[in-house]
Design an enzyme around this catalytic site. Structure first.
Site, PDB file in Angstrom:
ATOM      1  N   PHE A  39       0.880  -1.253  -0.014  1.00 21.72           N
ATOM      2  CA  PHE A  39      -0.007   0.002   0.175  1.00 21.72           C
ATOM      3  C   PHE A  39       0.855   1.365   0.018  1.00 21.72           C
ATOM      4  O   PHE A  39       1.719   1.602   1.019  1.00 21.72           O
ATOM      5  CB  PHE A  39      -0.974   0.018   1.356  1.00 21.72           C
ATOM      6  CG  PHE A  39      -1.592   1.247   1.271  1.00 21.72           C
ATOM      7  CD1 PHE A  39      -3.016   1.260   0.711  1.00 21.72           C
ATOM      8  CD2 PHE A  39      -1.410   2.159   2.290  1.00 21.72           C
ATOM      9  CE1 PHE A  39      -3.828   2.234   0.905  1.00 21.72           C
ATOM     10  CE2 PHE A  39      -2.430   3.060   2.581  1.00 21.72           C
ATOM     11  CZ  PHE A  39      -3.594   3.050   1.809  1.00 21.72           C
ATOM     12  N   THR A  56       2.419   6.968   1.523  1.00 18.35           N
ATOM     13  CA  THR A  56       3.578   8.067   2.177  1.00 18.35           C
ATOM     14  C   THR A  56       4.235   8.458   0.826  1.00 18.35           C
ATOM     15  O   THR A  56       4.790   7.717   0.411  1.00 18.35           O
ATOM     16  CB  THR A  56       3.941   7.449   3.276  1.00 18.35           C
ATOM     17  OG1 THR A  56       3.250   6.986   4.291  1.00 18.35           O
ATOM     18  CG2 THR A  56       5.019   8.340   4.020  1.00 18.35           C
ATOM     19  N   ILE A 104       7.442   2.039   2.300  1.00 21.09           N
ATOM     20  CA  ILE A 104       6.426   1.052   1.814  1.00 21.09           C
ATOM     21  C   ILE A 104       6.758  -0.237   2.233  1.00 21.09           C
ATOM     22  O   ILE A 104       7.755  -1.134   1.700  1.00 21.09           O
ATOM     23  CB  ILE A 104       6.084   1.632   0.393  1.00 21.09           C
ATOM     24  CG1 ILE A 104       5.935   2.650  -0.049  1.00 21.09           C
ATOM     25  CG2 ILE A 104       4.867   0.326  -0.166  1.00 21.09           C
ATOM     26  CD1 ILE A 104       4.812   3.662   0.806  1.00 21.09           C
ATOM     27  N   GLU A 117       0.682   4.168  10.239  1.00 20.09           N
ATOM     28  CA  GLU A 117      -0.827   4.109  10.109  1.00 20.09           C
ATOM     29  C   GLU A 117      -1.225   5.005  11.258  1.00 20.09           C
ATOM     30  O   GLU A 117      -2.240   4.879  11.904  1.00 20.09           O
ATOM     31  CB  GLU A 117      -1.267   2.591  10.277  1.00 20.09           C
ATOM     32  CG  GLU A 117      -0.841   1.550   9.278  1.00 20.09           C
ATOM     33  CD  GLU A 117      -1.212   0.215   9.288  1.00 20.09           C
ATOM     34  OE1 GLU A 117      -2.182   0.161  10.077  1.00 20.09           O
ATOM     35  OE2 GLU A 117      -0.573  -0.384   8.577  1.00 20.09           O
ATOM     36  N   SER A 175       0.794   8.544  17.045  1.00 21.26           N
ATOM     37  CA  SER A 175      -0.144   8.626  18.407  1.00 21.26           C
ATOM     38  C   SER A 175      -0.600  10.113  18.393  1.00 21.26           C
ATOM     39  O   SER A 175      -1.791  10.454  18.671  1.00 21.26           O
ATOM     40  CB  SER A 175       0.757   8.203  19.502  1.00 21.26           C
ATOM     41  OG  SER A 175       1.068   7.183  19.542  1.00 21.26           O
TER      42      SER A 175
HETATM   43  C1  LIG Z   1       8.998   0.912   8.808  1.00 24.25           C
HETATM   44  C2  LIG Z   1       7.677   1.708   8.225  1.00 24.25           C
HETATM   45  C3  LIG Z   1       6.786   1.008   7.523  1.00 24.25           C
HETATM   46  C4  LIG Z   1       5.748   2.028   6.985  1.00 24.25           C
HETATM   47  N1  LIG Z   1       4.810   1.311   6.085  1.00 24.25           N
HETATM   48  C5  LIG Z   1       4.117   2.200   5.259  1.00 24.25           C
HETATM   49  C6  LIG Z   1       3.339   1.542   4.078  1.00 24.25           C
HETATM   50  O1  LIG Z   1       3.185   0.409   3.951  1.00 24.25           O
HETATM   51  N2  LIG Z   1       2.643   2.342   3.616  1.00 24.25           N
HETATM   52  C7  LIG Z   1       2.482   3.751   3.651  1.00 24.25           C
HETATM   53  O2  LIG Z   1       2.050   4.660   2.965  1.00 24.25           O
HETATM   54  N3  LIG Z   1       3.358   4.113   4.555  1.00 24.25           N
HETATM   55  C8  LIG Z   1       3.876   3.538   5.524  1.00 24.25           C
HETATM   56  N4  LIG Z   1       4.841   4.050   6.607  1.00 24.25           N
HETATM   57  C9  LIG Z   1       4.637   5.530   6.710  1.00 24.25           C
HETATM   58  C10 LIG Z   1       4.048   6.190   7.855  1.00 24.25           C
HETATM   59  O3  LIG Z   1       2.622   5.659   8.031  1.00 24.25           O
HETATM   60  C11 LIG Z   1       4.478   7.377   8.151  1.00 24.25           C
HETATM   61  O4  LIG Z   1       5.884   7.445   8.512  1.00 24.25           O
HETATM   62  C12 LIG Z   1       3.764   8.154   9.254  1.00 24.25           C
HETATM   63  O5  LIG Z   1       2.428   8.224   8.749  1.00 24.25           O
HETATM   64  C13 LIG Z   1       4.242   9.382   9.806  1.00 24.25           C
HETATM   65  O6  LIG Z   1       4.648  10.425   8.658  1.00 24.25           O
HETATM   66  P1  LIG Z   1       6.397  10.908   8.784  1.00 24.25           P
HETATM   67  O7  LIG Z   1       7.295   9.817   8.753  1.00 24.25           O
HETATM   68  O8  LIG Z   1       6.320  11.632   7.583  1.00 24.25           O
HETATM   69  O9  LIG Z   1       6.329  11.790   9.984  1.00 24.25           O
HETATM   70  P2  LIG Z   1       5.697  13.375  10.203  1.00 24.25           P
HETATM   71  O10 LIG Z   1       4.511  13.477   9.553  1.00 24.25           O
HETATM   72  O11 LIG Z   1       6.721  14.231   9.658  1.00 24.25           O
HETATM   73  O12 LIG Z   1       5.730  13.423  11.566  1.00 24.25           O
HETATM   74  C14 LIG Z   1       6.968  13.694  12.675  1.00 24.25           C
HETATM   75  C15 LIG Z   1       6.566  14.008  13.946  1.00 24.25           C
HETATM   76  O13 LIG Z   1       5.530  15.244  14.053  1.00 24.25           O
HETATM   77  C16 LIG Z   1       4.326  14.852  14.506  1.00 24.25           C
HETATM   78  N5  LIG Z   1       3.111  15.628  13.731  1.00 24.25           N
HETATM   79  C17 LIG Z   1       3.021  15.788  12.549  1.00 24.25           C
HETATM   80  N6  LIG Z   1       1.900  16.375  12.213  1.00 24.25           N
HETATM   81  C18 LIG Z   1       1.306  16.843  13.459  1.00 24.25           C
HETATM   82  C19 LIG Z   1       0.261  17.518  13.938  1.00 24.25           C
HETATM   83  N7  LIG Z   1      -0.573  18.198  12.973  1.00 24.25           N
HETATM   84  N8  LIG Z   1       0.121  17.631  15.273  1.00 24.25           N
HETATM   85  C20 LIG Z   1       0.875  17.204  16.297  1.00 24.25           C
HETATM   86  N9  LIG Z   1       2.200  16.315  15.861  1.00 24.25           N
HETATM   87  C21 LIG Z   1       2.208  16.443  14.539  1.00 24.25           C
HETATM   88  C22 LIG Z   1       4.076  13.387  14.186  1.00 24.25           C
HETATM   89  O14 LIG Z   1       3.149  12.746  15.364  1.00 24.25           O
HETATM   90  C23 LIG Z   1       5.727  12.850  14.569  1.00 24.25           C
HETATM   91  O15 LIG Z   1       5.789  12.708  15.948  1.00 24.25           O
HETATM   92  C24 LIG Z   1       5.619   3.357   7.011  1.00 24.25           C
HETATM   93  C25 LIG Z   1       6.710   3.956   7.817  1.00 24.25           C
HETATM   94  C26 LIG Z   1       7.836   3.089   8.574  1.00 24.25           C
HETATM   95  C27 LIG Z   1       8.701   3.795   9.424  1.00 24.25           C
END
Ligand SMILES: Cc1cc2nc3c(=O)[nH]c(=O)nc-3n(C[C@H](O)[C@H](O)[C@H](O)COP(=O)(O)OP(=O)(O)OC[C@H]3O[C@@H](n4cnc5c(N)ncnc54)[C@H](O)[C@@H]3O)c2cc1C
Length: 385
Positions: free
Chosen positions: A122, A125, A156, A364, A367
């Site tokens: 899926f 991101t 992913i 997903e 927190s």
């Molecule tokens: C090993 C792994 C597997 C994954 N698998 C998939 C997958 O299969 N498919 C897919 O599509 N994605 C996948 N992901 C992506 C994952 O869902 C994202 O990493 C996640 O949604 C967070 O996005 P980011 O890493 O860009 O962090 P950011 O969005 O940059 O967040 C960084 C920090 O800021 C905080 N933050 C961000 N916005 C706000 C807000 N509005 N208010 C307060 N705090 C905030 C967050 O909580 C976090 O603490 C995976 C990630 C990892 C590490």
């Protein structure tokens, strides 16, 4: 809802035995080799594990949400890598098709996802679109009977081994946000589709995760999920809403396992001439773990039953994912503490769980994103009273 307890209870029993007898003994090997060996993948496929959530008419088990979470709590009482291997097929890698695919799309892909012949993935991101997923920049431009995709996805799960990708891309550049996003099915081998090298990760060795690239990747219009543009983000949210309950269950299994291991340890090791288990401060940590596991399990089962009943569980799904992932982190931390220095040494396995489960609070929906979602819906409920 459990459709037939006389069938389901023996199934859960045999799943528990399979996990204990076949998967747990191979955990260290999977961690060392950074892959789930082919014989175990085949054994999991033979058990039908790739098809739990896929409807029976397409070769799956067609589990209800309650059945799925109960199975997930059993299957996840071993290294996270095992359930991650099948987990995209029983979750985010098939659910868009299950929820919104056309009959032709379902018939074409779901049977092969259910059997494990194809691994699903899926791809939502992107480097600049994580928590703010509606900011995604991957484009899908209509060209005759095709769409041409360009962009990069990151993080992913199972991308390096996937045979088919569910991809969210922007079909309407005029519409920022969710409205211009559509979902596509892109099989591996499509020219212009590429995947990166698996990342080096903190944990979950054996579960490959990488970037996915689209360079003028031409996809037939028939691969637009549901056949309608602009519905992709709604589809993604349907997928994630169900998956949040499922993932909460997948956070609960490792917590149960870690507590089991810790209980065994403290009932065998002595200090000050008595078993660790006899110290009341140790008992407090055991009790806190057990209490939180029970709370998560009850919350997840209630939410799963409500979903099966057709109720809107959008807020409850967020609560499940938020509570169970944080609970699992707290249990992991206490269990390392209960093992003392051995908790820090790789041979005892608990440090691997500690690293593996850290991801649950990040993907997903972090927190923080779930806290925002829960608060927003709480205010909305208060306003509508
Ligand atoms: C090993 C792994 C597997 C994954 N698998 C998939 C997958 O299969 N498919 C897919 O599509 N994605 C996948 N992901 C992506 C994952 O869902 C994202 O990493 C996640 O949604 C967070 O996005 P980011 O890493 O860009 O962090 P950011 O969005 O940059 O967040 C960084 C920090 O800021 C905080 N933050 C961000 N916005 C706000 C807000 N509005 N208010 C307060 N705090 C905030 C967050 O909580 C976090 O603490 C995976 C990630 C990892 C590490």
């Amino acid at each position: 809802m459990i459709r037939d307890p006389d069938v389901f209870q023996p199934f859960l029993h045999s799943l528990r035995r399979f996990v204990r007898e076949r998967l747990v003994p191979r955990e260290a090997e999977v961690a060392a080799q950074d892959r789930v060996p082919e014989d175990l993948v085949n054994a999991m496929a033979a058990q039908g594990m790739f098809g739990y959530s896929i409807p029976e008419e397409y070769g799956g088990a067609g589990m209800t949400t309650e059945e799925l979470v109960l199975a997930a709590m059993e299957l996840s009482q071993c290294s996270v890598a095992f359930r991650a291997r099948v987990g995209t097929n029983t979750g985010i890698g098939s659910e868009a098709l299950v929820a919104d695919g056309t009959p032709e799309q379902k018939a074409r892909y779901l049977p092969r996802l259910a059997s494990g012949e194809l691994t699903g993935s899926f791809a939502l991101t992107e480097p600049d679109a994580g928590s703010d997923a509606t900011a995604l920049k991957t484009t899908a431009v209509r060209d005759g009977d095709d769409y041409i995709l360009n962009g990069t996805k990151c993080f992913i799960t199972n991308a390096p081994i996937a045979g088919v990708f569910t991809v969210m891309a922007r079909t309407d550049p005029e519409k920022s946000g969710a409205g211009g996003i559509s979902a596509f099915i892109v099989p591996r081998g499509t020219p212009g589709l590429g995947t990166g090298q698996p990342y080096q990760k903190m944990g979950q060795a054996g579960s490959p995760v990488s970037e996915v690239y689209f360079n003028d990747c031409r996809v037939p219009a028939a691969n637009l999920i549901g056949g309608e543009e602009g519905q992709g983000f709604k589809t993604a949210m349907k997928v994630l809403n169900k998956q949040r309950i499922h993932l909460a269950a997948l956070c609960t299994g490792p917590a149960i396992r870690m507590l089991d291991d810790a209980v065994r340890f403290v009932t065998e090791r002595k200090q000050f001439g008595q078993l660790l288990a006899d110290f009341q401060l140790v008992q407090a940590m055991i009790a806190d773990c057990q209490t939180e596991i029970h709370a998560a399990r009850a919350l997840i089962l209630e939410t799963a039953r409500k979903r099966d009943d057709g109720q809107d569980v959008t807020m409850e799904a967020s609560i499940c994912k938020y509570f169970a992932s944080e609970m699992c982190g707290r249990v992991a931390d206490r269990c390392v503490q209960l093992f003392g220095g051995y908790g820090y040494i790789a041979d005892y396995g608990i440090e691997r769980f500690y690293r593996d489960v850290r991801l649950f609070r990040l993907y997903e929906g972090t927190s923080q994103i779930h806290q925002l979602n829960i608060a927003r819906r709480t205010f909305a409920q208060a306003g509508s009273r």
